[in-house]
Design a protein around this motif. Sequence first.
Motif, PDB file in Angstrom:
ATOM      1  N   UNK A  68      -2.792 -23.205 124.103  1.00  0.00           N
ATOM      2  CA  UNK A  68      -2.437 -24.061 125.247  1.00  0.00           C
ATOM      3  C   UNK A  68      -0.991 -23.784 125.660  1.00  0.00           C
ATOM      4  N   UNK A  69      -0.814 -23.483 126.932  1.00  0.00           N
ATOM      5  CA  UNK A  69       0.538 -23.273 127.448  1.00  0.00           C
ATOM      6  C   UNK A  69       0.888 -24.430 128.376  1.00  0.00           C
ATOM      7  N   UNK A  70       1.839 -25.224 127.957  1.00  0.00           N
ATOM      8  CA  UNK A  70       2.241 -26.325 128.830  1.00  0.00           C
ATOM      9  C   UNK A  70       2.981 -25.788 130.049  1.00  0.00           C
ATOM     10  N   UNK A  71       3.700 -24.684 129.836  1.00  0.00           N
ATOM     11  CA  UNK A  71       4.427 -24.066 130.939  1.00  0.00           C
ATOM     12  C   UNK A  71       4.051 -22.593 130.985  1.00  0.00           C
ATOM     13  N   UNK A  72       3.872 -22.079 132.180  1.00  0.00           N
ATOM     14  CA  UNK A  72       3.642 -20.642 132.301  1.00  0.00           C
ATOM     15  C   UNK A  72       4.138 -20.176 133.672  1.00  0.00           C
ATOM     16  N   UNK A  73       4.887 -19.114 133.672  1.00  0.00           N
ATOM     17  CA  UNK A  73       5.346 -18.535 134.940  1.00  0.00           C
ATOM     18  C   UNK A  73       6.301 -19.459 135.683  1.00  0.00           C
ATOM     19  N   UNK A  74       6.244 -19.385 136.999  1.00  0.00           N
ATOM     20  CA  UNK A  74       7.131 -20.202 137.838  1.00  0.00           C
ATOM     21  C   UNK A  74       8.417 -19.468 138.172  1.00  0.00           C
ATOM     22  N   UNK A  75       9.068 -19.925 139.234  1.00  0.00           N
ATOM     23  CA  UNK A  75      10.327 -19.303 139.638  1.00  0.00           C
ATOM     24  C   UNK A  75      11.397 -19.609 138.597  1.00  0.00           C
ATOM     25  N   UNK A  76      12.081 -18.571 138.144  1.00  0.00           N
ATOM     26  CA  UNK A  76      13.092 -18.758 137.100  1.00  0.00           C
ATOM     27  C   UNK A  76      14.282 -19.527 137.678  1.00  0.00           C
ATOM     28  N   UNK A  77      14.893 -20.344 136.848  1.00  0.00           N
ATOM     29  CA  UNK A  77      16.006 -21.163 137.318  1.00  0.00           C
ATOM     30  C   UNK A  77      17.164 -20.287 137.802  1.00  0.00           C
ATOM     31  N   UNK A  78      17.395 -19.184 137.118  1.00  0.00           N
ATOM     32  CA  UNK A  78      18.460 -18.275 137.566  1.00  0.00           C
ATOM     33  C   UNK A  78      18.167 -17.703 138.941  1.00  0.00           C
ATOM     34  N   UNK A  79      16.891 -17.435 139.185  1.00  0.00           N
ATOM     35  CA  UNK A  79      16.501 -16.906 140.505  1.00  0.00           C
ATOM     36  C   UNK A  79      16.726 -17.954 141.583  1.00  0.00           C
ATOM     37  N   UNK A  80      16.438 -19.218 141.249  1.00  0.00           N
ATOM     38  CA  UNK A  80      16.652 -20.285 142.238  1.00  0.00           C
ATOM     39  C   UNK A  80      18.135 -20.351 142.593  1.00  0.00           C
ATOM     40  N   UNK A  81      18.986 -20.242 141.581  1.00  0.00           N
ATOM     41  CA  UNK A  81      20.438 -20.300 141.841  1.00  0.00           C
ATOM     42  C   UNK A  81      20.847 -19.149 142.747  1.00  0.00           C
ATOM     43  N   UNK A  82      20.349 -17.952 142.430  1.00  0.00           N
ATOM     44  CA  UNK A  82      20.753 -16.758 143.197  1.00  0.00           C
ATOM     45  C   UNK A  82      20.190 -16.768 144.618  1.00  0.00           C
ATOM     46  N   UNK A  83      19.080 -17.469 144.800  1.00  0.00           N
ATOM     47  CA  UNK A  83      18.404 -17.455 146.108  1.00  0.00           C
ATOM     48  C   UNK A  83      19.275 -18.014 147.224  1.00  0.00           C
ATOM     49  N   UNK A  84      20.314 -18.738 146.864  1.00  0.00           N
ATOM     50  CA  UNK A  84      21.259 -19.246 147.866  1.00  0.00           C
ATOM     51  C   UNK A  84      21.855 -18.102 148.680  1.00  0.00           C
ATOM     52  N   UNK A  85      21.939 -16.931 148.061  1.00  0.00           N
ATOM     53  CA  UNK A  85      22.617 -15.803 148.708  1.00  0.00           C
ATOM     54  C   UNK A  85      21.687 -14.881 149.488  1.00  0.00           C
TER      55      UNK A  85
END
Length: 298
Positions: free
Chosen positions: A267-284
Amino acid sequence: MPQSAEKILDHAPLFREPEYRKMLAEKKLNFECPHPDEIVSDQRDFTQTWEYREKNLARKALVVNPAKACQPLGAVFAAAGFERTMSFVHGSQGCVAYYRSHLSRHFKEPAAAVSSSMTEDAAVFGGLKNMVDGLANTYQLYDPKMIAVSTTCMAEVIGDDLHSFIQNAKDEDSVPRDFDVPFAHTPAFVGSHVDGYDNMVKGILEHFWKGQERTQIEGTINIIPGFDGFCVGNNRELKRLLDVMGVSYTLIQDASDQFDTPSDGEYRMYDGGTKINEVKKALNAEATLSLQHHNARK
Ligand code: SF4
Protein backbone atom coordinates in the motif's frame (compact mmCIF):
# COMPACT_ATOMS: atom_id res chain seq x y z
CA MET A 1 -34.19 -10.60 18.96
CA PRO A 2 -33.07 -12.10 15.61
CA GLN A 3 -29.55 -10.85 16.34
CA SER A 4 -27.08 -12.25 18.89
CA ALA A 5 -23.32 -12.48 19.30
CA GLU A 6 -23.45 -15.97 17.71
CA LYS A 7 -25.70 -14.89 14.88
CA ILE A 8 -24.86 -11.51 13.40
CA LEU A 9 -27.09 -10.55 10.51
CA ASP A 10 -26.16 -8.05 7.83
CA HIS A 11 -28.56 -5.13 7.48
CA ALA A 12 -30.59 -6.51 4.56
CA PRO A 13 -31.57 -9.86 6.16
CA LEU A 14 -31.84 -8.16 9.56
CA PHE A 15 -34.41 -5.64 8.37
CA ARG A 16 -36.48 -8.45 6.84
CA GLU A 17 -37.03 -9.98 10.29
CA PRO A 18 -40.59 -9.57 11.67
CA GLU A 19 -39.57 -7.16 14.47
CA TYR A 20 -37.99 -4.79 12.02
CA ARG A 21 -40.77 -5.07 9.47
CA LYS A 22 -43.25 -4.10 12.18
CA MET A 23 -41.08 -1.24 13.41
CA LEU A 24 -40.53 0.16 9.91
CA ALA A 25 -44.24 -0.11 9.08
CA GLU A 26 -45.13 1.82 12.25
CA LYS A 27 -42.50 4.42 11.54
CA LYS A 28 -43.87 4.90 8.07
CA LEU A 29 -47.44 5.19 9.31
CA ASN A 30 -46.78 7.51 12.24
CA PHE A 31 -43.94 9.69 11.07
CA GLU A 32 -43.66 9.69 7.30
CA CYS A 33 -47.18 10.92 6.43
CA PRO A 34 -47.42 8.31 3.65
CA HIS A 35 -49.74 8.54 0.68
CA PRO A 36 -52.18 5.65 0.21
CA ASP A 37 -50.71 2.70 -1.68
CA GLU A 38 -52.93 3.25 -4.74
CA ILE A 39 -51.65 6.84 -5.18
CA VAL A 40 -48.06 5.63 -4.95
CA SER A 41 -48.74 2.91 -7.49
CA ASP A 42 -50.58 5.33 -9.85
CA GLN A 43 -47.66 7.72 -9.64
CA ARG A 44 -45.22 4.89 -10.41
CA ASP A 45 -47.27 3.99 -13.48
CA PHE A 46 -47.38 7.63 -14.58
CA THR A 47 -43.56 7.82 -14.56
CA GLN A 48 -43.56 5.11 -17.27
CA THR A 49 -45.72 7.11 -19.64
CA TRP A 50 -44.79 9.12 -22.70
CA GLU A 51 -46.53 12.20 -21.21
CA TYR A 52 -44.21 12.11 -18.19
CA ARG A 53 -41.17 11.81 -20.44
CA GLU A 54 -42.25 14.81 -22.52
CA LYS A 55 -42.90 16.90 -19.42
CA ASN A 56 -39.40 16.13 -18.14
CA LEU A 57 -37.71 17.01 -21.42
CA ALA A 58 -39.70 20.25 -21.71
CA ARG A 59 -38.41 21.46 -18.33
CA LYS A 60 -36.41 24.68 -18.71
CA ALA A 61 -36.12 26.33 -15.30
CA LEU A 62 -34.25 23.52 -13.61
CA VAL A 63 -31.01 21.85 -14.54
CA VAL A 64 -30.13 18.82 -12.49
CA ASN A 65 -26.44 18.14 -12.71
CA PRO A 66 -25.31 15.57 -10.20
CA ALA A 67 -21.74 15.86 -11.48
CA LYS A 68 -21.26 18.94 -9.29
CA ALA A 69 -19.66 18.26 -5.95
CA CYS A 70 -18.59 20.62 -3.18
CA GLN A 71 -15.38 22.66 -2.99
CA PRO A 72 -13.37 20.57 -0.49
CA LEU A 73 -13.61 17.54 -2.79
CA GLY A 74 -11.74 19.55 -5.42
CA ALA A 75 -9.22 20.64 -2.80
CA VAL A 76 -8.57 17.01 -1.79
CA PHE A 77 -8.09 16.01 -5.41
CA ALA A 78 -5.75 18.96 -5.98
CA ALA A 79 -3.62 18.09 -2.95
CA ALA A 80 -3.29 14.49 -4.17
CA GLY A 81 -1.28 15.83 -7.09
CA PHE A 82 1.67 17.00 -4.96
CA GLU A 83 4.53 14.96 -3.53
CA ARG A 84 3.73 13.20 -0.22
CA THR A 85 0.91 15.60 0.53
CA MET A 86 -1.80 14.73 3.00
CA SER A 87 -5.13 16.52 2.68
CA PHE A 88 -6.36 17.86 5.98
CA VAL A 89 -9.96 19.01 5.85
CA HIS A 90 -10.99 21.24 8.74
CA GLY A 91 -14.56 20.22 9.41
CA SER A 92 -16.70 17.18 10.02
CA GLN A 93 -15.65 13.59 9.46
CA GLY A 94 -18.66 12.65 7.36
CA CYS A 95 -17.77 15.16 4.66
CA VAL A 96 -14.25 13.80 4.38
CA ALA A 97 -15.52 10.21 4.24
CA TYR A 98 -17.52 11.34 1.22
CA TYR A 99 -14.48 12.79 -0.59
CA ARG A 100 -12.48 9.66 0.08
CA SER A 101 -15.22 7.32 -1.07
CA HIS A 102 -16.04 9.48 -4.10
CA LEU A 103 -12.42 9.52 -5.30
CA SER A 104 -11.87 5.84 -4.43
CA ARG A 105 -14.99 4.83 -6.31
CA HIS A 106 -14.00 6.80 -9.37
CA PHE A 107 -10.32 5.88 -9.55
CA LYS A 108 -10.65 2.42 -7.96
CA GLU A 109 -7.75 3.41 -5.69
CA PRO A 110 -7.52 4.24 -2.01
CA ALA A 111 -7.79 8.01 -1.47
CA ALA A 112 -6.27 9.31 1.76
CA ALA A 113 -7.49 12.45 3.52
CA VAL A 114 -7.91 13.34 7.18
CA SER A 115 -10.38 15.59 8.96
CA SER A 116 -10.18 17.68 12.10
CA SER A 117 -13.36 15.86 13.23
CA MET A 118 -15.28 18.92 14.30
CA THR A 119 -18.41 18.11 16.28
CA GLU A 120 -21.07 20.19 18.05
CA ASP A 121 -18.73 21.78 20.60
CA ALA A 122 -16.29 22.89 17.90
CA ALA A 123 -19.20 24.28 15.88
CA VAL A 124 -20.11 26.49 18.83
CA PHE A 125 -16.71 27.41 20.25
CA GLY A 126 -14.56 27.18 17.11
CA GLY A 127 -12.32 24.39 15.93
CA LEU A 128 -8.89 25.63 17.00
CA LYS A 129 -8.26 22.72 19.34
CA ASN A 130 -9.27 20.28 16.61
CA MET A 131 -6.74 21.92 14.30
CA VAL A 132 -3.95 21.82 16.90
CA ASP A 133 -4.50 18.13 17.71
CA GLY A 134 -5.33 17.16 14.13
CA LEU A 135 -2.19 18.62 12.60
CA ALA A 136 -0.04 16.97 15.28
CA ASN A 137 -1.66 13.58 14.65
CA THR A 138 -1.42 13.89 10.88
CA TYR A 139 2.24 14.83 11.07
CA GLN A 140 3.10 12.00 13.46
CA LEU A 141 0.98 9.24 11.96
CA TYR A 142 1.17 9.73 8.21
CA ASP A 143 4.67 11.12 7.69
CA PRO A 144 3.74 13.66 5.00
CA LYS A 145 6.03 16.19 3.36
CA MET A 146 3.24 18.73 3.21
CA ILE A 147 -0.22 19.03 4.75
CA ALA A 148 -2.77 20.87 2.60
CA VAL A 149 -5.62 22.30 4.66
CA SER A 150 -9.09 23.03 3.31
CA THR A 151 -12.49 23.55 4.96
CA THR A 152 -16.01 22.15 4.94
CA CYS A 153 -19.28 24.08 5.28
CA MET A 154 -19.21 23.89 9.05
CA ALA A 155 -15.84 25.59 9.51
CA GLU A 156 -16.79 28.26 6.99
CA VAL A 157 -20.18 29.01 8.53
CA ILE A 158 -18.61 29.72 11.91
CA GLY A 159 -15.75 31.61 10.27
CA ASP A 160 -12.68 29.70 11.46
CA ASP A 161 -9.56 31.49 10.23
CA LEU A 162 -7.13 28.94 8.81
CA HIS A 163 -4.15 31.28 8.65
CA SER A 164 -4.23 32.09 12.36
CA PHE A 165 -5.24 28.54 13.35
CA ILE A 166 -2.22 27.08 11.54
CA GLN A 167 0.06 29.65 13.16
CA ASN A 168 -1.42 28.79 16.55
CA ALA A 169 -0.92 25.09 15.89
CA LYS A 170 2.72 25.74 14.98
CA ASP A 171 3.12 27.81 18.18
CA GLU A 172 1.92 24.75 20.08
CA ASP A 173 4.44 22.53 18.25
CA SER A 174 1.85 20.47 16.36
CA VAL A 175 4.23 20.54 13.40
CA PRO A 176 7.70 22.08 13.04
CA ARG A 177 7.63 25.81 12.35
CA ASP A 178 9.15 25.41 8.88
CA PHE A 179 6.88 22.52 7.87
CA ASP A 180 4.76 23.33 4.81
CA VAL A 181 1.07 23.74 5.62
CA PRO A 182 -0.56 25.57 2.72
CA PHE A 183 -4.27 26.21 3.05
CA ALA A 184 -7.36 27.28 1.14
CA HIS A 185 -10.76 28.33 2.40
CA THR A 186 -13.17 26.16 0.44
CA PRO A 187 -16.74 27.12 1.42
CA ALA A 188 -18.77 24.23 0.08
CA PHE A 189 -21.89 26.32 -0.44
CA VAL A 190 -20.17 28.46 -3.09
CA GLY A 191 -19.23 27.12 -6.51
CA SER A 192 -18.25 23.49 -6.90
CA HIS A 193 -15.34 21.04 -6.76
CA VAL A 194 -13.83 22.99 -9.65
CA ASP A 195 -13.52 26.13 -7.50
CA GLY A 196 -12.13 24.00 -4.66
CA TYR A 197 -9.42 22.70 -6.98
CA ASP A 198 -8.66 26.23 -8.08
CA ASN A 199 -8.49 27.56 -4.50
CA MET A 200 -6.23 24.75 -3.29
CA VAL A 201 -3.77 25.04 -6.17
CA LYS A 202 -3.68 28.80 -5.60
CA GLY A 203 -3.16 28.24 -1.86
CA ILE A 204 -0.21 25.91 -2.51
CA LEU A 205 1.40 28.22 -5.08
CA GLU A 206 0.93 31.24 -2.82
CA HIS A 207 2.47 29.36 0.07
CA PHE A 208 5.67 28.75 -1.89
CA TRP A 209 5.75 31.81 -4.13
CA LYS A 210 4.56 34.70 -1.97
CA GLY A 211 7.34 37.21 -1.35
CA GLN A 212 9.80 35.32 -3.59
CA GLU A 213 11.79 37.08 -6.31
CA ARG A 214 11.08 35.85 -9.83
CA THR A 215 13.96 35.11 -12.16
CA GLN A 216 12.47 34.08 -15.44
CA ILE A 217 13.96 30.92 -16.93
CA GLU A 218 13.54 31.01 -20.69
CA GLY A 219 11.99 28.04 -22.38
CA THR A 220 10.20 26.46 -19.42
CA ILE A 221 6.46 26.34 -18.98
CA ASN A 222 4.03 25.37 -16.25
CA ILE A 223 0.94 23.38 -17.04
CA ILE A 224 -2.07 23.22 -14.72
CA PRO A 225 -4.13 20.24 -15.87
CA GLY A 226 -7.22 21.09 -13.79
CA PHE A 227 -9.74 18.79 -12.13
CA ASP A 228 -9.56 15.90 -14.54
CA GLY A 229 -11.21 12.60 -13.69
CA PHE A 230 -9.12 11.04 -16.46
CA CYS A 231 -5.85 12.50 -15.17
CA VAL A 232 -4.25 9.05 -14.97
CA GLY A 233 -4.26 8.62 -18.72
CA ASN A 234 -4.36 12.25 -19.79
CA ASN A 235 -1.45 13.56 -17.71
CA ARG A 236 0.77 10.67 -18.73
CA GLU A 237 0.02 11.22 -22.39
CA LEU A 238 0.59 14.94 -21.97
CA LYS A 239 3.99 14.30 -20.40
CA ARG A 240 4.88 11.86 -23.16
CA LEU A 241 4.03 14.40 -25.85
CA LEU A 242 5.99 17.17 -24.12
CA ASP A 243 8.98 14.85 -23.69
CA VAL A 244 8.84 13.88 -27.35
CA MET A 245 8.84 17.56 -28.29
CA GLY A 246 11.73 18.26 -25.91
CA VAL A 247 9.76 20.82 -23.91
CA SER A 248 10.96 21.75 -20.44
CA TYR A 249 7.86 21.81 -18.25
CA THR A 250 6.40 21.45 -14.78
CA LEU A 251 2.99 19.93 -14.35
CA ILE A 252 1.51 21.84 -11.47
CA GLN A 253 -0.63 19.21 -9.76
CA ASP A 254 -0.32 15.73 -11.19
CA ALA A 255 -2.36 12.98 -9.55
CA SER A 256 -1.75 10.39 -12.28
CA ASP A 257 0.48 8.16 -10.13
CA GLN A 258 -1.36 8.72 -6.87
CA PHE A 259 -4.54 7.32 -8.40
CA ASP A 260 -2.91 4.47 -10.29
CA THR A 261 -0.59 2.70 -7.88
CA PRO A 262 0.56 -0.79 -8.86
CA SER A 263 -1.23 -3.84 -7.48
CA ASP A 264 1.86 -5.47 -6.00
CA GLY A 265 0.57 -6.00 -2.48
CA GLU A 266 2.22 -2.90 -1.07
CA TYR A 267 0.00 0.00 0.00
CA ARG A 268 1.37 3.38 -1.00
CA MET A 269 -0.21 6.25 0.83
CA TYR A 270 1.68 8.64 -1.41
CA ASP A 271 2.87 8.11 -4.95
CA GLY A 272 4.14 10.52 -7.56
CA GLY A 273 2.86 14.09 -7.64
CA THR A 274 4.61 17.34 -8.40
CA LYS A 275 7.77 17.59 -6.32
CA ILE A 276 7.86 20.44 -3.83
CA ASN A 277 11.16 21.67 -5.26
CA GLU A 278 9.58 21.80 -8.70
CA VAL A 279 6.68 23.85 -7.34
CA LYS A 280 9.15 26.35 -5.89
CA LYS A 281 11.09 26.58 -9.16
CA ALA A 282 7.92 26.91 -11.23
CA LEU A 283 7.71 30.55 -10.17
CA ASN A 284 10.44 31.24 -12.71
CA ALA A 285 8.77 29.65 -15.71
CA GLU A 286 8.29 31.67 -18.84
CA ALA A 287 4.58 30.96 -19.03
CA THR A 288 1.80 29.07 -17.30
CA LEU A 289 -0.81 27.24 -19.28
CA SER A 290 -4.09 26.23 -17.71
CA LEU A 291 -5.84 23.44 -19.57
CA GLN A 292 -9.26 24.11 -18.09
CA HIS A 293 -10.54 27.67 -18.01
CA HIS A 294 -12.75 27.35 -14.91
CA ASN A 295 -10.01 25.58 -12.98
CA ALA A 296 -7.71 28.55 -12.90
CA ARG A 297 -9.90 31.60 -12.31
CA LYS A 298 -8.12 32.46 -9.10
S1 SF4 B 1 -21.59 20.36 1.01
FE1 SF4 B 1 -20.78 20.86 3.06
S2 SF4 B 1 -21.72 19.35 4.42
FE2 SF4 B 1 -21.90 18.56 2.32
S3 SF4 B 1 -20.05 17.28 2.00
FE3 SF4 B 1 -19.58 19.34 1.25
S4 SF4 B 1 -18.62 20.35 2.99
FE4 SF4 B 1 -19.70 18.57 3.81
